[in-house]
Write a protein that holds these residues in place. Sequence first.
Motif, PDB file in Angstrom:
ATOM      1  N   VAL A  89       0.844  -1.282  -0.083  1.00 53.54           N
ATOM      2  CA  VAL A  89      -0.030   0.130   0.035  1.00 53.54           C
ATOM      3  C   VAL A  89       0.920   1.397  -0.039  1.00 53.54           C
ATOM      4  O   VAL A  89       0.410   2.442   0.061  1.00 53.54           O
ATOM      5  CB  VAL A  89      -0.982   0.172   1.268  1.00 53.54           C
ATOM      6  N   SER A  90       2.266   1.143   0.187  1.00 54.46           N
ATOM      7  CA  SER A  90       3.145   2.157   0.388  1.00 54.46           C
ATOM      8  C   SER A  90       3.240   2.888  -0.942  1.00 54.46           C
ATOM      9  O   SER A  90       3.366   2.166  -2.198  1.00 54.46           O
ATOM     10  CB  SER A  90       4.376   1.738   1.046  1.00 54.46           C
ATOM     11  N   GLU A  91       3.712   3.910  -1.161  1.00 51.74           N
ATOM     12  CA  GLU A  91       4.089   4.697  -2.425  1.00 51.74           C
ATOM     13  C   GLU A  91       5.457   5.339  -1.927  1.00 51.74           C
ATOM     14  O   GLU A  91       5.782   5.910  -0.942  1.00 51.74           O
ATOM     15  CB  GLU A  91       3.303   5.757  -2.804  1.00 51.74           C
ATOM     16  N   GLY A  92       6.132   5.540  -3.378  1.00 49.72           N
ATOM     17  CA  GLY A  92       7.455   6.495  -3.075  1.00 49.72           C
ATOM     18  C   GLY A  92       8.587   5.498  -2.614  1.00 49.72           C
ATOM     19  O   GLY A  92       8.533   4.277  -2.622  1.00 49.72           O
ATOM     20  N   TYR A  93       9.819   6.203  -2.188  1.00 52.23           N
ATOM     21  CA  TYR A  93      10.931   5.338  -1.889  1.00 52.23           C
ATOM     22  C   TYR A  93      10.481   5.024  -0.332  1.00 52.23           C
ATOM     23  O   TYR A  93       9.821   5.657   0.386  1.00 52.23           O
ATOM     24  CB  TYR A  93      12.254   6.321  -1.776  1.00 52.23           C
ATOM     25  N   MET A  94      11.381   4.221   0.042  1.00 52.68           N
ATOM     26  CA  MET A  94      11.055   3.644   1.387  1.00 52.68           C
ATOM     27  C   MET A  94      11.323   4.403   2.535  1.00 52.68           C
ATOM     28  O   MET A  94      10.510   4.408   3.622  1.00 52.68           O
ATOM     29  CB  MET A  94      12.225   2.216   1.864  1.00 52.68           C
ATOM     30  N   TRP A 102       4.031   0.637   7.336  1.00 50.99           N
ATOM     31  CA  TRP A 102       4.877  -0.381   8.006  1.00 50.99           C
ATOM     32  C   TRP A 102       4.487  -1.146   9.134  1.00 50.99           C
ATOM     33  O   TRP A 102       4.483  -2.352   9.252  1.00 50.99           O
ATOM     34  CB  TRP A 102       6.365   0.355   8.496  1.00 50.99           C
ATOM     35  N   ARG A 103       3.701  -0.466   9.939  1.00 49.62           N
ATOM     36  CA  ARG A 103       3.039  -1.164  11.299  1.00 49.62           C
ATOM     37  C   ARG A 103       1.995  -2.127  10.734  1.00 49.62           C
ATOM     38  O   ARG A 103       1.981  -3.015  11.323  1.00 49.62           O
ATOM     39  CB  ARG A 103       2.461  -0.135  12.086  1.00 49.62           C
ATOM     40  N   TRP A 104       1.251  -1.744   9.896  1.00 46.95           N
ATOM     41  CA  TRP A 104       0.197  -2.591   9.343  1.00 46.95           C
ATOM     42  C   TRP A 104       0.898  -3.905   8.708  1.00 46.95           C
ATOM     43  O   TRP A 104       0.420  -5.025   8.924  1.00 46.95           O
ATOM     44  CB  TRP A 104      -0.761  -1.751   8.164  1.00 46.95           C
ATOM     45  N   GLY A 105       1.762  -3.556   7.958  1.00 42.85           N
ATOM     46  CA  GLY A 105       2.478  -4.874   7.066  1.00 42.85           C
ATOM     47  C   GLY A 105       3.023  -5.638   8.034  1.00 42.85           C
ATOM     48  O   GLY A 105       3.096  -6.893   7.985  1.00 42.85           O
ATOM     49  N   GLN A 207      -9.169   1.126  10.743  1.00 37.94           N
ATOM     50  CA  GLN A 207      -8.880   2.298  10.836  1.00 37.94           C
ATOM     51  C   GLN A 207      -7.814   2.568  11.741  1.00 37.94           C
ATOM     52  O   GLN A 207      -7.113   3.577  11.826  1.00 37.94           O
ATOM     53  CB  GLN A 207     -10.217   2.916  11.620  1.00 37.94           C
ATOM     54  N   ARG A 208      -7.235   1.658  12.654  1.00 36.20           N
ATOM     55  CA  ARG A 208      -6.153   1.841  13.425  1.00 36.20           C
ATOM     56  C   ARG A 208      -4.662   1.997  12.917  1.00 36.20           C
ATOM     57  O   ARG A 208      -3.834   2.470  13.238  1.00 36.20           O
ATOM     58  CB  ARG A 208      -6.089   0.773  14.672  1.00 36.20           C
ATOM     59  N   TYR A 209      -4.816   1.536  11.452  1.00 37.64           N
ATOM     60  CA  TYR A 209      -3.751   1.609  10.781  1.00 37.64           C
ATOM     61  C   TYR A 209      -3.974   2.661   9.580  1.00 37.64           C
ATOM     62  O   TYR A 209      -3.333   2.607   8.499  1.00 37.64           O
ATOM     63  CB  TYR A 209      -3.245   0.140  10.041  1.00 37.64           C
ATOM     64  N   ALA A 210      -4.798   3.613   9.857  1.00 39.32           N
ATOM     65  CA  ALA A 210      -5.220   4.508   8.896  1.00 39.32           C
ATOM     66  C   ALA A 210      -4.208   5.184   8.557  1.00 39.32           C
ATOM     67  O   ALA A 210      -3.051   5.602   9.324  1.00 39.32           O
ATOM     68  CB  ALA A 210      -6.094   5.529   9.288  1.00 39.32           C
TER      69      ALA A 210
END
Length: 305
Positions: A89-94, A102-105, A207-210
């Motif tokens: 779900v991330s975008e861009g460079y790390m 990060w937390r959700w994954g 929602q807690r990982y919004a």
Amino acid sequence: MAVVTGGAGGIGRALGRRFGQEGMKVVLADVRKEPLDQATRALAGEGIEAAGVVTDVTDYSSVESLAKETLDRFGAVHVVCNNAGTGAVSEGYMWEHDLADWRWGIDVNVLGVIHGIKAFVPMLLGQGDGHVINTCSGNGGFAPIARGAMGGPATAVYPMTKAAVLCLTESLYTHLQMTGTRVRAHVLFPGGFLNTGIWESWRHRPQRYAPTQKRRTPEHTLADVVARFEAAGARIEFTPLETVADQVVEGIRADRFWMMGPPTPAEDVVRRKATSILARSNPDYLVDVLSQSAAKTPATEGGKH
């Protein structure tokens, strides 16, 4: 009997169905109640004794409750598939990735597996036999994909978690061997492209990982990925989920740690990575999803880029 997390769809649902066809009772676990109910009813409609238990793998007490409910209902557990996962779900460079990503994954893909091991392995050890199958991916399990399907850098979150799953499973295998038990650990590499909801994990993000950062680009769908491949002149052939499920059943019967399909060209990255490690060379084995080398800059004298 078999327990499968992430059982409401995709690989998990296919595993539940395949185990049921083998005559096993099945517990499907998932955080999404409605799809879970649908999947459970579908198995029951095929004559498979199945139960659905709403489970949040990021919460150990929820996984512990899953284990207790399974034992209370069926009296034993023989196969545990730690299969629940969330995608990119991330975008861009790390260094630009949202910390919430990060937390959700990590919580789903890594802690979810740890919670499954913690809750179920003592039960299996008490029985004296059983199988734990952890779902991995070549994206991370082999090496991280460097360039994504949409042209930019691929997320670092997903492959990092899958590399952790492989290490966890290798460690579990060793620890079980040291006890002399007949309980076995296996790692599943589904292989190829899979038509599952993991491509669109953002649709059911808790929602807690919004997100805490505003996105610069729209969320991607599986249709977007397919269109990108077709525009590049490549054709996507999805691996049937039934094939993946067959692979797991065959792997259990053969007591095979590496649950993988036939060799594919993608596995060449493993050889190239091993060569790079042994030669102490730069990681030029990293690829994009169209199998193009991610090392675009020509080497200069001395082998530096």
